[in-house]
Motif scaffolding. Structure first.
Motif, mmCIF file in Angstrom:
data_model
loop_
_atom_site.group_PDB
_atom_site.id
_atom_site.type_symbol
_atom_site.label_atom_id
_atom_site.label_comp_id
_atom_site.label_asym_id
_atom_site.label_seq_id
_atom_site.Cartn_x
_atom_site.Cartn_y
_atom_site.Cartn_z
ATOM 1 N N HIS D 282 0.867 -1.258 0.067
ATOM 2 C CA HIS D 282 0.012 -0.036 -0.108
ATOM 3 C C HIS D 282 0.777 1.339 -0.032
ATOM 4 O O HIS D 282 0.338 2.520 0.051
ATOM 5 C CB HIS D 282 -0.775 -0.033 1.190
ATOM 6 N N LEU D 283 2.196 1.099 -0.066
ATOM 7 C CA LEU D 283 3.117 2.195 0.161
ATOM 8 C C LEU D 283 3.194 3.017 -1.199
ATOM 9 O O LEU D 283 3.254 2.170 -2.219
ATOM 10 C CB LEU D 283 4.400 1.755 0.683
ATOM 11 N N PRO D 284 3.468 4.193 -1.084
ATOM 12 C CA PRO D 284 3.607 4.931 -2.649
ATOM 13 C C PRO D 284 5.198 4.498 -3.074
ATOM 14 O O PRO D 284 6.291 4.107 -2.233
ATOM 15 C CB PRO D 284 3.801 6.570 -2.036
ATOM 16 N N ILE D 285 5.078 4.649 -4.431
ATOM 17 C CA ILE D 285 6.478 4.470 -4.985
ATOM 18 C C ILE D 285 7.061 5.590 -6.107
ATOM 19 O O ILE D 285 5.899 6.067 -6.911
ATOM 20 C CB ILE D 285 6.618 3.052 -5.680
ATOM 21 N N ILE D 286 8.071 6.117 -5.971
ATOM 22 C CA ILE D 286 8.389 6.900 -6.924
ATOM 23 C C ILE D 286 9.580 6.329 -7.576
ATOM 24 O O ILE D 286 9.939 5.286 -7.533
ATOM 25 C CB ILE D 286 9.019 8.268 -6.036
ATOM 26 N N ALA D 287 10.123 7.052 -8.725
ATOM 27 C CA ALA D 287 11.211 6.568 -9.550
ATOM 28 C C ALA D 287 12.215 7.440 -9.689
ATOM 29 O O ALA D 287 12.030 8.650 -9.659
ATOM 30 C CB ALA D 287 10.780 6.032 -11.002
ATOM 31 N N ASP D 288 13.535 7.069 -9.779
ATOM 32 C CA ASP D 288 14.681 7.875 -10.067
ATOM 33 C C ASP D 288 15.440 7.670 -11.352
ATOM 34 O O ASP D 288 16.240 6.670 -11.289
ATOM 35 C CB ASP D 288 15.723 7.828 -8.781
ATOM 36 N N PRO D 289 15.057 8.034 -12.422
ATOM 37 C CA PRO D 289 15.666 7.904 -13.515
ATOM 38 C C PRO D 289 17.047 8.463 -13.777
ATOM 39 O O PRO D 289 17.626 8.033 -14.656
ATOM 40 C CB PRO D 289 14.731 8.326 -14.715
ATOM 41 N N SER D 290 17.299 9.249 -12.920
ATOM 42 C CA SER D 290 18.889 9.921 -13.138
ATOM 43 C C SER D 290 19.650 8.650 -12.482
ATOM 44 O O SER D 290 20.777 8.374 -13.303
ATOM 45 C CB SER D 290 19.075 11.003 -12.436
ATOM 46 N N GLN D 291 19.614 8.136 -11.343
ATOM 47 C CA GLN D 291 20.576 7.143 -10.813
ATOM 48 C C GLN D 291 20.228 5.799 -11.850
ATOM 49 O O GLN D 291 21.069 5.185 -11.807
ATOM 50 C CB GLN D 291 20.181 6.628 -9.322
ATOM 51 N N GLY D 292 18.860 5.519 -11.925
ATOM 52 C CA GLY D 292 18.324 4.415 -12.634
ATOM 53 C C GLY D 292 19.038 4.237 -13.969
ATOM 54 O O GLY D 292 19.102 3.192 -14.524
ATOM 55 N N THR D 293 19.509 5.115 -14.856
ATOM 56 C CA THR D 293 20.473 4.893 -15.923
ATOM 57 C C THR D 293 21.859 5.404 -15.989
ATOM 58 O O THR D 293 22.711 5.144 -16.699
ATOM 59 C CB THR D 293 19.431 5.701 -17.092
ATOM 60 N N GLY D 294 21.715 6.503 -15.250
ATOM 61 C CA GLY D 294 23.452 7.265 -15.248
ATOM 62 C C GLY D 294 23.608 7.859 -16.431
ATOM 63 O O GLY D 294 24.822 8.298 -16.796
ATOM 64 N N ARG D 295 22.744 7.956 -17.115
ATOM 65 C CA ARG D 295 22.838 8.705 -18.619
ATOM 66 C C ARG D 295 21.878 9.969 -18.823
ATOM 67 O O ARG D 295 20.608 9.391 -19.040
ATOM 68 C CB ARG D 295 22.802 7.606 -19.743
ATOM 69 N N ARG D 296 22.343 10.912 -18.890
ATOM 70 C CA ARG D 296 21.283 12.320 -18.908
ATOM 71 C C ARG D 296 20.469 11.905 -20.588
ATOM 72 O O ARG D 296 19.234 12.310 -20.134
ATOM 73 C CB ARG D 296 22.312 13.590 -19.348
ATOM 74 N N ASP D 297 20.981 11.416 -21.361
ATOM 75 C CA ASP D 297 19.984 11.130 -22.503
ATOM 76 C C ASP D 297 19.177 10.228 -22.614
ATOM 77 O O ASP D 297 18.063 9.938 -23.491
ATOM 78 C CB ASP D 297 20.944 10.862 -23.792
ATOM 79 N N LEU D 298 19.152 9.523 -21.367
ATOM 80 C CA LEU D 298 17.983 8.281 -21.292
ATOM 81 C C LEU D 298 16.877 8.779 -20.164
ATOM 82 O O LEU D 298 15.729 8.359 -19.944
ATOM 83 C CB LEU D 298 18.392 7.132 -20.895
ATOM 84 N N VAL D 299 17.312 9.833 -19.517
ATOM 85 C CA VAL D 299 16.664 10.265 -18.432
ATOM 86 C C VAL D 299 14.943 10.736 -18.567
ATOM 87 O O VAL D 299 14.092 10.111 -18.114
ATOM 88 C CB VAL D 299 17.021 11.492 -17.314
ATOM 89 N N GLY D 300 14.941 11.461 -19.779
ATOM 90 C CA GLY D 300 13.484 11.890 -20.007
ATOM 91 C C GLY D 300 12.593 10.924 -20.434
ATOM 92 O O GLY D 300 11.412 10.625 -19.757
#
Lengths: 359, 359, 359, 359
Positions: D282-300
């Motif tokens: 039941h807990l909320p979940i967020i995402a961190d695409p910056s750490q998650g990819t390590g590549r600026r060009d994939l963050v968006g």
């Protein structure tokens, strides 16, 4: 098989599972726990395909059950492989490599001795192969390795000499009295490779090439089945089961490293697979520390570790001039390095009560 | 390519590297840093095989260099694939599925629209397939999926209906005006599958079955190349390169999940592969959330995520009665679930300026 | 460090990289290849923090460079650890465990002998610990293991007896003349654990708990640093570097298995890490086959494999009654099993020219 | 819990299991299948520690059972976490970030809206932070991220400004009316970080730093708990359970990528974790695409995919001048890139019936 129901689950869901089982000639045994209801499935089915054996329906059955409403998961309590399992066949399998060319009669793999298979990664030419074969035989290897068909990650890489390479292997066999192992990559090549080789090798990329497994299963040649680079122990034994179920019982497993996050070695050798396979299966298991590490400077220590862990043999790349090798030079031992390794293997084998065969 | 020398390294070692390079028509450019000496390799070689191109010698070259004394490692600065790379071919490839049966002319994959491929995991019989085909076409899918040859982890599992299944696919195509994609597992089956299918699928276990890649590369059919379950992006593009280098440019990549330590899902979908492939390659890429998760309850959300990340299409398992499916029932959507999903895919596609093709 | 530029890249991009380097007191050395332009970075920096040393700026520098326009990737040619590297310190480090209680003077780890550390996973009570300590000492173990602070995946699991457990360890030490190793989990506990233990253990979950590494680095106690369950060899040596850079040179690495896709064992022991660490570092390395496999029936063979691969010692769980253990019963040996293992370890150690210390 | 016995197993072995269960106030329910005997365990125990709840004894119990003779494996049918599970708490948890500084009252996380948290990886100085804070607030972010304590893989890397950095975060909060999230790395820093921050972040390396989890569990601050880089979903929820069991119910999970074999991205985002967590917890979940990819060009693209998959928020690195960032420059967006991203996130959120909060 045990069906774990969601919590809470309705009587209707439970009934649907029971009906499904009945429709497949099975019985469900409901057990209401405090937190979960689970349904034990009685009447598992075997290789014959009839109730009481594991039939065609079996793997599908689990997946279909998993999809029913109210079902959370399916727990399997039987092993999905039978012919490969030690439960089914408690005694160790010994594979005989019976070619007449082997110096003093046949070579046995899995009888408690340690067998050395060595030679170049790829057959590159007559001079290279004969030099390597002579040297490894002299140092005590009883089986010559050498690829005539090579899987190359890049289409621009060296893909092997093909039948010409096979002929060179056969020539080396006659010349030096050493059995030959070589890879076969596709079903239509099986008859040709059988003509020249004493042992067929299924490479890591083909561990789940089922039509190839079927095809080598229809021969009676010894098969070295390398572990897929991301195969679980269970999937590996199921691949062996493909060969066994076609009637070929001469299967030798080969641990050659798996894929992990670590970048310092090309693959990561799962040494624990050696004693684990010995528990789960009756099949012999050998180790390939050359592919398993991808680094010449680690091959020796990993060969010793494999033997200490109980390997029935080793598959090692040796090249007369590894720095000029067309393939995998970085992981091939020089002849001198191989010469130094052999007595070390022998002494570790003896420490655990085994012998390195060099007859 | 850059050769990094050990620290310290001798002049003799450096000289040996330079001589090795000269012997292969290349030039070394030595650079002495404070901590390391590195040697830049000039004159990389290309697909033509001549100096100035990447020839047969190339991958072997790096490995042989890695084996020279004094060499610590080899750093590659060029990508090992060429025909698959966006650098070589900056413009997006659009694959045309041109079969006459497709309702309103051909289907294009990679032109900015989103294409839905749907149907049962395996063809199980006429009734099942026709019902599924009719339903998915009605909801807007333009390509019908369905396996006639099925890779089964167990030899006792369902391995598909074979040619009979192909015939049913062709029948469904005529009946409902929908193109057909189906898997081919071994080189000798390629001609037969080509006869019936509009798109050939190479499954995850066969991504590195090089003789199969060669064979489909010799056709001109669109090929969906699924990512190997432990393949890196680079290995995947090299597998595509196999097909492209045989002259077949109709390659569509398909992300279907990789193998990790996580056990909660059957595979782990690498959604980041979608935008990354778009950067590295000009080839279209689709996503398979059914195989990618192995769980029906996650398929919808992962389909939307794939589209939001830029996928050119989706491959989704739909079964008229998934709980009775012979294969992979746990991950197939019902027709109702598929009907609900389609407008959601459409609205997310529109949010990023694309359209779901349902013509 | 080498900066690999995109292809094509503009002169402006190259100039921006060069300016960036100049701003950080470094020099760029441009090399135009046929396919790529690369820029070698001269003037790497060291631990002193001044130019000419690796300062605070260094890791940031690579990442900042990676973010510049036109830059494709950064290749590092120097190792990021210094104090832990064999290049910096070619001679083997020998860690002395010098507590007065050890039967015949100190125990040396890393001097070519093999050292056995054994005992229960967790200290559960006086009777259990004394019985285990007496037994393992009698069989030849020179160091007693036992956790007073236990990391438990679940908050409802057993988390150890705390200081009371430490006191029991000290009591066992006096009673049986055996040194003591135990885990410390948080910086504020370091002084207390130092009071009772001869060796501090950093567990796998804390390998990157940097404040804890700093704290144990400020002591002069021997530290056993377990590999993080998903740590690369490089990250592991960087964790050791944390301790070394605080002035504590008594670091012993411990391979305890990593996380992979395989489910048959709890972890997968990376035996190749043993010879690899010996190449890269001067620090001693031991192996923990109990945690490394999670299965009692594999511990013995993996202990032998570790020794054959060159481990300086073993860390093995032994419980007087493993079936009643509060923690990790499934992987603990019985006293009888341990008694059988010791002479096997000895004979394998001797096979590779080492001795098992049991003084 | 279900105990699967080896095949064959003796009556004595079965009896020993039953006795063991009785000794722990549990009942065994034996079921003899054709291939296996299994024993269902009734009377599982809960958080209260009494029979009928999951007590301290529980995880140990499974492991001890696994070690009994004749036992092949233990199958768990209950989830080991309770407070974090949706079964226990069916309704979504909404975490309120109630600091007075937030522009228009509190921010809710988990209520169906999408929340943007943005800012630099590390606080590097006043000018940098204020510029970033102003910009991200202006574009609609409602929470400012910025590390004052930074985990650095190398001891020579930047480890953050410490309390001075916290003060700058508090200053930015007052100046721009934006809540603040920042990392806390060790238990003794918790009170200080609580003084300045609105949300505490537990980083990936500390997901199993149990004493830190206990400590933040004793506060009532919202906690963002990042997934460990090799943590399973179950281990992650057990880490949340640590915090919840101390009485702090304000836990927000954050997917930030896991470790796999792939080298093209720094980590691999497990987008499927988002819908899966929604099913299990039941807990909320967020995402961190910056750490998650390590590549600026994939963050968006990965930000959009996360929202499409159902994330309750995003954590994104934005730096006023990423190419000069002291830490993680390669993955930070510029302010312009962030400005372009915000409306794209909004439109994808709306496509799935949610809203991006920018009040």
């Amino acid at each position: 098989m045990i069906v774990v129901m969601k919590s809470p689950c309705s009587d209707k869901d439970i009934k649907q599972v029971l009906t499904f089982l009945e429709n497949h000639c099975l019985t469900g045994h409901v057990s209401h726990g405090i937190e979960r209801t689970v349904i034990g499935v009685l009447g598992a089915v075997g290789p014959s395909g009839t109730p009481g054996g594991i039939g065609n329906i079996y793997p599908a059955l689990g997946e279909a059950l998993e999809g029913l409403p109210g079902v959370e998961s399916i727990l399997r309590v039987s092993k999905p492989y039978k012919l490969a399992s030690r439960e089914f066949h408690p005694k160790d399998t010994v594979v005989e490599v019976s070619d007449a060319c082997v110096r003093k009669g046949s070579v046995s793999i899995g009888n408690g001795e340690v067998v050395m298979m060595a030679g170049p990664c790829a057959v590159e030419g007559e001079k290279q192969l004969m030099k390597a074969a002579e040297a490894v035989r002299k140092e005590g290897a009883v089986i010559l390795r050498g690829g005539a068909f090579k899987p190359s990650t890049s289409p621009y890489g060296f893909r092997g000499m093909g039948e010409e390479g096979l002929k060179l292997l056969a020539k080396a066999r006659s010349a030096f009295g050493i059995a030959v192992i070589t890879e076969v990559m596709t079903p239509s090549d099986v008859p040709m490779v059988c003509e020249y080789a004493d042992i067929l090798q299924i490479g890591t990329r083909n561990m789940q090439n089922y039509m190839l497994l079927d095809e080598v299963g229809r021969t009676r040649k010894p098969i070295v089945l390398k572990r897929g680079m991301s195969a679980t122990i269970e999937e590996w034994l199921l691949a062996a089961e493909y060969i066994l179920s076609q009637g070929n019982h001469n299967v030798i497993l080969c641990e050659r490293g798996i894929r992990t996050f670590e970048k310092a070695t090309r693959n990561m050798m799962d040494i624990s697979a050696i004693p684990l396979i010995k528990k789960l299966s009756h099949l012999p298991i050998i180790a390939d520390p050359s592919q398993g590490t991808g680094r010449r400077d680690l091959v020796g220590k990993m060969a010793l570790a494999s033997v200490a862990a109980g390997a029935d043999g080793l598959l090692i790349e040796v090249h007369p001039n590894p720095d000029e090798a067309l393939k995998d030079g970085a992981q091939s031992l020089t002849i001198e390095q191989f010469r130094e390794l052999m007595p070390q293997v022998d002494v570790v084998a003896q420490a655990i009560g085994r012998t390195l065969v060099t007859k």
